[in-house]
Design a protein around this motif. Structure first.
Motif, PDB file in Angstrom:
ATOM      1  N   TYR A 144       5.115  10.556   2.031  1.00  0.00           N
ATOM      2  CA  TYR A 144       4.467   9.319   1.635  1.00  0.00           C
ATOM      3  C   TYR A 144       4.776   8.252   2.673  1.00  0.00           C
ATOM      4  O   TYR A 144       5.653   8.408   3.519  1.00  0.00           O
ATOM      5  CB  TYR A 144       4.926   8.868   0.246  1.00  0.00           C
TER       6      TYR A 144
ATOM      7  N   TRP B 110      -3.841  12.439   4.613  1.00  0.00           N
ATOM      8  CA  TRP B 110      -3.351  11.197   4.007  1.00  0.00           C
ATOM      9  C   TRP B 110      -4.373  10.634   3.030  1.00  0.00           C
ATOM     10  O   TRP B 110      -5.571  10.647   3.304  1.00  0.00           O
ATOM     11  CB  TRP B 110      -3.066  10.145   5.071  1.00  0.00           C
ATOM     12  N   HIS B 111      -3.886  10.093   1.894  1.00  0.00           N
ATOM     13  CA  HIS B 111      -4.745   9.489   0.868  1.00  0.00           C
ATOM     14  C   HIS B 111      -4.078   8.214   0.364  1.00  0.00           C
ATOM     15  O   HIS B 111      -2.873   8.208   0.119  1.00  0.00           O
ATOM     16  CB  HIS B 111      -4.910  10.427  -0.334  1.00  0.00           C
ATOM     17  N   GLN B 112      -4.880   7.155   0.202  1.00  0.00           N
ATOM     18  CA  GLN B 112      -4.303   5.949  -0.392  1.00  0.00           C
ATOM     19  C   GLN B 112      -4.136   6.182  -1.878  1.00  0.00           C
ATOM     20  O   GLN B 112      -5.089   6.497  -2.583  1.00  0.00           O
ATOM     21  CB  GLN B 112      -5.155   4.713  -0.160  1.00  0.00           C
TER      22      GLN B 112
ATOM     23  N   ASP C 188       0.841  -1.189   0.000  1.00  0.00           N
ATOM     24  CA  ASP C 188       0.000   0.000   0.000  1.00  0.00           C
ATOM     25  C   ASP C 188       0.877   1.241   0.000  1.00  0.00           C
ATOM     26  O   ASP C 188       1.801   1.354   0.807  1.00  0.00           O
ATOM     27  CB  ASP C 188      -0.888   0.042   1.245  1.00  0.00           C
TER      28      ASP C 188
ATOM     29  N   TYR D  11       4.417   0.911   8.794  1.00  0.00           N
ATOM     30  CA  TYR D  11       4.606   1.842   7.684  1.00  0.00           C
ATOM     31  C   TYR D  11       6.031   2.368   7.669  1.00  0.00           C
ATOM     32  O   TYR D  11       6.583   2.706   8.706  1.00  0.00           O
ATOM     33  CB  TYR D  11       3.663   3.044   7.801  1.00  0.00           C
TER      34      TYR D  11
ATOM     35  N   TRP E  99       0.618   5.321   0.376  1.00  0.00           N
ATOM     36  CA  TRP E  99      -0.191   6.451   0.805  1.00  0.00           C
ATOM     37  C   TRP E  99       0.639   7.714   0.628  1.00  0.00           C
ATOM     38  O   TRP E  99       1.851   7.682   0.814  1.00  0.00           O
ATOM     39  CB  TRP E  99      -0.565   6.321   2.272  1.00  0.00           C
ATOM     40  N   TYR E 100      -0.013   8.824   0.291  1.00  0.00           N
ATOM     41  CA  TYR E 100       0.703  10.092   0.196  1.00  0.00           C
ATOM     42  C   TYR E 100       0.014  11.145   1.056  1.00  0.00           C
ATOM     43  O   TYR E 100      -1.173  11.028   1.373  1.00  0.00           O
ATOM     44  CB  TYR E 100       0.842  10.551  -1.260  1.00  0.00           C
ATOM     45  N   HIS E 101       0.767  12.157   1.423  1.00  0.00           N
ATOM     46  CA  HIS E 101       0.252  13.220   2.273  1.00  0.00           C
ATOM     47  C   HIS E 101       0.338  14.546   1.535  1.00  0.00           C
ATOM     48  O   HIS E 101       1.329  14.826   0.864  1.00  0.00           O
ATOM     49  CB  HIS E 101       1.077  13.300   3.568  1.00  0.00           C
TER      50      HIS E 101
END
Length: 150
Positions: free
Chosen positions: A128, A101-103, A92, A145, A94-96
């Motif tokens: 990220y 935060w968004h997948q 997975d 993570y 994810w970025y910020h």
């Protein structure tokens, strides 16, 4: 004497022109190579958690790098599912940004997968995180993570 001097001067001038023409493509190629390699690669990697009866050699693994260029962040990730248990490996991403935060992506492989993708540096993109897991839906051995911020 005057003819000899003129002939020598012409030969030297012609040699200089030929040398300059020959050097120009080499200088242009060097300038292009310098520009292409001027991006700094930032490396990252991680392992999955342990499943029942697995050794560390059977853990799923990812490694990759990212670099920033032309207003985007480019990611290049290799993923290996090393336990041969017929369950997939999931990574997975994810970025910020300014909104939280968004997948971004879920990378999936049953063996070895190579993934390339990019995101715009606009909108406050400032970090990220990756995590890796393997198993079946709802029963993943997720890692912690791995995070990066700038």
């Amino acid at each position: 004497m005057s003819k000899l001097r003129s002939l020598l001067a012409g030969t030297v001038l012609a040699g200089a022109v030929v040398a300059g023409v020959a050097a120009a493509p080499a200088q242009a190629a060097t300038a292009g190579a310098t520009t292409a390699s001027s991006y700094t690669k930032h490396w990252f990697e991680g392992y999955s958690g342990y499943g029942r009866g697995e050794s560390s050699g059977h853990r799923s693994y990812y490694k990759g790098f990212y670099y920033a260029a032309n207003g985007r962040y480019y990611f290049d990730v290799d993923v290996w599912d090393r336990d041969r248990d017929r369950e997939n490996t999931y990574v997975d991403f994810w970025y910020h940004d300014d909104r939280g935060w968004h997948q971004g992506r879920r990378l999936v492989t049953g063996g070895h997968g190579k993934f390339r993708f990019s995101y715009s540096a606009g909108g406050g993109f400032d970090g990220y995180k990756f995590r890796i897991g393997e198993g079946r839906v709802g029963h993943y051995d997720w890692s912690d993570y791995g995070r990066r911020s700038w």
